[in-house]
Scaffold this active site. Structure first.
Site, PDB file in Angstrom:
ATOM      1  N   VAL A  82       1.889 -26.384  23.822  1.00  0.00           N
ATOM      2  CA  VAL A  82       0.475 -26.114  23.509  1.00  0.00           C
ATOM      3  C   VAL A  82       0.274 -24.606  23.363  1.00  0.00           C
ATOM      4  O   VAL A  82       0.613 -23.838  24.260  1.00  0.00           O
ATOM      5  CB  VAL A  82      -0.448 -26.664  24.608  1.00  0.00           C
ATOM      6  CG1 VAL A  82      -1.905 -26.385  24.262  1.00  0.00           C
ATOM      7  CG2 VAL A  82      -0.206 -28.154  24.821  1.00  0.00           C
ATOM      8  N   VAL A  84      -2.269 -21.430  21.072  1.00  0.00           N
ATOM      9  CA  VAL A  84      -3.207 -20.970  20.045  1.00  0.00           C
ATOM     10  C   VAL A  84      -2.805 -19.548  19.675  1.00  0.00           C
ATOM     11  O   VAL A  84      -2.477 -18.738  20.549  1.00  0.00           O
ATOM     12  CB  VAL A  84      -4.665 -20.988  20.560  1.00  0.00           C
ATOM     13  CG1 VAL A  84      -5.619 -20.413  19.510  1.00  0.00           C
ATOM     14  CG2 VAL A  84      -5.073 -22.408  20.927  1.00  0.00           C
ATOM     15  N   ARG A  90     -10.053 -18.494  22.229  1.00  0.00           N
ATOM     16  CA  ARG A  90     -11.441 -18.507  22.693  1.00  0.00           C
ATOM     17  C   ARG A  90     -12.446 -18.768  21.570  1.00  0.00           C
ATOM     18  O   ARG A  90     -13.526 -18.208  21.529  1.00  0.00           O
ATOM     19  CB  ARG A  90     -11.775 -17.216  23.442  1.00  0.00           C
ATOM     20  CG  ARG A  90     -10.921 -17.053  24.706  1.00  0.00           C
ATOM     21  CD  ARG A  90     -10.952 -15.664  25.267  1.00  0.00           C
ATOM     22  NE  ARG A  90     -10.032 -15.567  26.407  1.00  0.00           N
ATOM     23  CZ  ARG A  90      -8.721 -15.342  26.296  1.00  0.00           C
ATOM     24  NH1 ARG A  90      -8.181 -15.181  25.091  1.00  0.00           N
ATOM     25  NH2 ARG A  90      -7.950 -15.288  27.364  1.00  0.00           N
ATOM     26  N   ARG A  91     -12.028 -19.631  20.638  1.00  0.00           N
ATOM     27  CA  ARG A  91     -12.921 -20.029  19.545  1.00  0.00           C
ATOM     28  C   ARG A  91     -13.014 -21.548  19.427  1.00  0.00           C
ATOM     29  O   ARG A  91     -13.394 -22.068  18.388  1.00  0.00           O
ATOM     30  CB  ARG A  91     -12.438 -19.439  18.220  1.00  0.00           C
ATOM     31  CG  ARG A  91     -12.343 -17.913  18.231  1.00  0.00           C
ATOM     32  CD  ARG A  91     -12.040 -17.363  16.857  1.00  0.00           C
ATOM     33  NE  ARG A  91     -11.796 -15.924  16.889  1.00  0.00           N
ATOM     34  CZ  ARG A  91     -11.610 -15.189  15.794  1.00  0.00           C
ATOM     35  NH1 ARG A  91     -11.658 -15.738  14.596  1.00  0.00           N
ATOM     36  NH2 ARG A  91     -11.376 -13.889  15.903  1.00  0.00           N
ATOM     37  N   LEU A  94      -8.367 -24.715  21.190  1.00  0.00           N
ATOM     38  CA  LEU A  94      -7.676 -25.496  22.217  1.00  0.00           C
ATOM     39  C   LEU A  94      -8.468 -26.746  22.569  1.00  0.00           C
ATOM     40  O   LEU A  94      -7.911 -27.839  22.660  1.00  0.00           O
ATOM     41  CB  LEU A  94      -7.454 -24.636  23.460  1.00  0.00           C
ATOM     42  CG  LEU A  94      -6.775 -25.341  24.641  1.00  0.00           C
ATOM     43  CD1 LEU A  94      -5.394 -25.837  24.251  1.00  0.00           C
ATOM     44  CD2 LEU A  94      -6.702 -24.425  25.853  1.00  0.00           C
ATOM     45  N   ARG A  95      -9.760 -26.598  22.784  1.00  0.00           N
ATOM     46  CA  ARG A  95     -10.576 -27.760  23.134  1.00  0.00           C
ATOM     47  C   ARG A  95     -10.506 -28.827  22.043  1.00  0.00           C
ATOM     48  O   ARG A  95     -10.401 -30.029  22.339  1.00  0.00           O
ATOM     49  CB  ARG A  95     -12.019 -27.339  23.381  1.00  0.00           C
ATOM     50  CG  ARG A  95     -12.984 -28.510  23.601  1.00  0.00           C
ATOM     51  CD  ARG A  95     -14.324 -28.053  24.116  1.00  0.00           C
ATOM     52  NE  ARG A  95     -14.213 -27.592  25.490  1.00  0.00           N
ATOM     53  CZ  ARG A  95     -14.244 -28.397  26.550  1.00  0.00           C
ATOM     54  NH1 ARG A  95     -14.384 -29.701  26.383  1.00  0.00           N
ATOM     55  NH2 ARG A  95     -14.156 -27.905  27.763  1.00  0.00           N
ATOM     56  N   SER A 118       1.134 -23.567  32.143  1.00  0.00           N
ATOM     57  CA  SER A 118       1.548 -22.168  32.256  1.00  0.00           C
ATOM     58  C   SER A 118       0.546 -21.362  33.078  1.00  0.00           C
ATOM     59  O   SER A 118       0.914 -20.419  33.777  1.00  0.00           O
ATOM     60  CB  SER A 118       1.704 -21.550  30.862  1.00  0.00           C
ATOM     61  OG  SER A 118       0.496 -21.673  30.127  1.00  0.00           O
ATOM     62  N   GLU A 119      -0.734 -21.735  32.993  1.00  0.00           N
ATOM     63  CA  GLU A 119      -1.784 -21.090  33.775  1.00  0.00           C
ATOM     64  C   GLU A 119      -2.665 -22.175  34.394  1.00  0.00           C
ATOM     65  O   GLU A 119      -3.096 -23.098  33.705  1.00  0.00           O
ATOM     66  CB  GLU A 119      -2.631 -20.165  32.904  1.00  0.00           C
ATOM     67  CG  GLU A 119      -1.875 -18.949  32.373  1.00  0.00           C
ATOM     68  CD  GLU A 119      -2.777 -18.028  31.583  1.00  0.00           C
ATOM     69  OE1 GLU A 119      -3.372 -17.114  32.181  1.00  0.00           O
ATOM     70  OE2 GLU A 119      -2.902 -18.246  30.363  1.00  0.00           O
ATOM     71  N   TYR A 123      -6.311 -26.459  32.232  1.00  0.00           N
ATOM     72  CA  TYR A 123      -6.367 -27.855  31.818  1.00  0.00           C
ATOM     73  C   TYR A 123      -7.321 -28.728  32.619  1.00  0.00           C
ATOM     74  O   TYR A 123      -7.595 -29.863  32.225  1.00  0.00           O
ATOM     75  CB  TYR A 123      -4.953 -28.443  31.813  1.00  0.00           C
ATOM     76  CG  TYR A 123      -4.098 -27.813  30.733  1.00  0.00           C
ATOM     77  CD1 TYR A 123      -4.232 -28.205  29.408  1.00  0.00           C
ATOM     78  CD2 TYR A 123      -3.211 -26.792  31.032  1.00  0.00           C
ATOM     79  CE1 TYR A 123      -3.483 -27.606  28.407  1.00  0.00           C
ATOM     80  CE2 TYR A 123      -2.455 -26.184  30.039  1.00  0.00           C
ATOM     81  CZ  TYR A 123      -2.598 -26.600  28.727  1.00  0.00           C
ATOM     82  OH  TYR A 123      -1.857 -25.989  27.739  1.00  0.00           O
ATOM     83  N   PHE A 400       9.580 -30.333  30.995  1.00  0.00           N
ATOM     84  CA  PHE A 400       9.613 -30.325  29.524  1.00  0.00           C
ATOM     85  C   PHE A 400       8.688 -29.257  28.995  1.00  0.00           C
ATOM     86  O   PHE A 400       7.885 -28.689  29.747  1.00  0.00           O
ATOM     87  CB  PHE A 400       9.222 -31.693  28.970  1.00  0.00           C
ATOM     88  CG  PHE A 400       7.981 -32.297  29.570  1.00  0.00           C
ATOM     89  CD1 PHE A 400       6.730 -31.976  29.069  1.00  0.00           C
ATOM     90  CD2 PHE A 400       8.058 -33.188  30.629  1.00  0.00           C
ATOM     91  CE1 PHE A 400       5.581 -32.527  29.609  1.00  0.00           C
ATOM     92  CE2 PHE A 400       6.920 -33.752  31.174  1.00  0.00           C
ATOM     93  CZ  PHE A 400       5.685 -33.423  30.673  1.00  0.00           C
TER      94      PHE A 400
END
Length: 400
Positions: A82, A84, A90-91, A94-95, A118-119, A123, A400
């Site tokens: 995943v 961007v 921030r546009r 992702l959502r 990753s952060e 999610y 993975f």
């Protein structure tokens, strides 16, 4: 906000998606050799992209099964890759990709989605909750010994990589699994093969054979100084014992590997009994505890009905799910199962918090005390602790 299109990528677009993901991790693009291996880990039809008009975001998935408390297995999607593009974050990209993925999963009858984040803050907004955790530890090989009563049955077979790649998928599939464990489809074994062949040190495998056949395995590599004083560490890549005897037998082998000073066991179950099989438990030291899989309940009714529950008074919980509103509603949880209910809810929580308690990693009462679950009946939180509790710690062990 820019307009963008989201669609499934053709195989010829997979390399661009891979390179976009690598760029998000600040890693150079794949060369031809790396890509030939990496491309084999893409499930056909499993990668989406956002275009504006060039590729600005991507996410991919593969199909597997998740083991839930009680041993049942249900369809899941492993989500990975995943990203961007840095100039389009921030546009809403992702959502939009997460929503499109979830709608696709729901339409295909997928019950769960799972990912490694990753952060941590990302999610939960999309219904993923931290559902399994791990601990990493190091064992002093020179001073560690199994205690005299540790199981001593079975034989260990050493395999080189090529043979291991043929044998291990079958061994893994035959093992009993903890809550949170998942099947490993062919695309994952291709991923692991690519990682092993890129490793600077040779990856080896050991298989434990019990009275009924193979019942556990481990993979590892050794790195360190190539000359005196030969200081080296053995790094466990995988360790899957199907029985207590297999766990002891695999560790008996590992502790006997010469020219090794420490054994580094990364991302192991929280309750793995390494201290209990050692004569001196202080020869194993915990390095850290971290988060493993984030799980998303795509089909809440099916997920709740699939798992086993502890023996306690029934509890009605009200679930909210803004992204998949069909999941929203009240459910009556009993020792015999779960079903939708019109009764007043004693606990109210969102689908993210439900994912956190689903596999037994977190107690509902702890989430209530932290302000993540609304309690309308104080007795219900204690009952929910018992209903959602598990005998062993949830853990996947598959990355993975």
């Amino acid at each position: 906000m820019s307009d963008f299109e989201i669609r499934t990528l053709d195989p010829g677009e997979h390399r661009a998606a891979s390179n976009l993901f690598r760029a998000s991790l600040h890693v150079p693009p794949s060369d031809d050799t790396d890509w030939e291996r990496a491309s084999r880990a893409f499930q056909p039809g499993g990668t989406i992209g956002a275009f504006d008009p060039d590729l600005i975001g991507t996410a991919r998935s593969f199909d597997a099964e998740l083991t839930v408390p009680g041993g049942a297995r249900r369809p899941m999607a492993g989500v990975t890759g995943v990203a961007v593009r840095a100039d389009r974050t921030r546009r809403g990209v992702l959502r939009a990709m997460m929503a499109a993925q979830l709608e696709d999963f729901a339409g295909r009858g997928v019950v769960f989605a799972s990912l490694l984040a990753s952060e941590a803050p990302i999610y939960g907004r999309f219904g993923y909750g931290l559902a399994t955790r791990y601990r990493s530890y190091t064992v002093d090989r020179h001073r560690a010994r199994l205690h005299p009563g540790a199981p001593a049955t079975g034989e260990v077979q050493l395999l080189e990589l090529d043979e291991a790649l043929k044998v291990l998928p079958g061994v893994y599939e035959g093992l009993a699994r903890r809550p949170g464990a998942m099947s490993r489809p062919e695309v994952l074994w291709r991923l692991y093969e690519g990682q092993a062949r890129r490793n600077t040190q040779p990856v080896k495998a050991i298989v434990h054979h019990g009275p009924d056949g193979p019942d556990g395995f481990a993979t590892y590599y050794v790195d360190g100084l190539q000359a005196h004083p030969w200081t080296k560490s053995l790094h466990l890549v995988d360790l899957f014992p199907g029985t207590p005897a297999a766990f002891a037998g695999l560790w008996r082998f590992l502790l006997g590997v010469d020219l090794v000073d420490t054994i580094v066991a990364e991302a192991r179950p929280l309750d793995e009994p390494i201290e209990l099989i050692l004569a001196d438990h202080r020869r194993s030291t915990v390095d850290r505890i971290g988060d493993e899989h984030w799980v998303r309940l795509v089909d809440v009714p099916e997920a709740l009905s699939a798992r086993a529950y502890g023996h306690a008074e029934p509890v009605v919980v009200e679930v909210t799910d803004p992204l998949l509103p069909a999941n929203s509603g009240a459910y009556r949880i009993t020792p015999d199962g779960a079903e939708r209910s019109d009764d007043p809810a004693a606990l109210r929580l969102d689908v993210t918090s439900l994912a956190m308690v689903y596999l037994g990693t977190w107690r509902p009462s702890a989430l209530a005390e932290a302000g993540r679950i609304e309690v309308r009946d104080p007795a219900a939180a204690a009952a929910a602790d018992v209903l959602f509790g598990t005998r062993v710690a949830a853990w996947s062990g598959t990355h993975f």
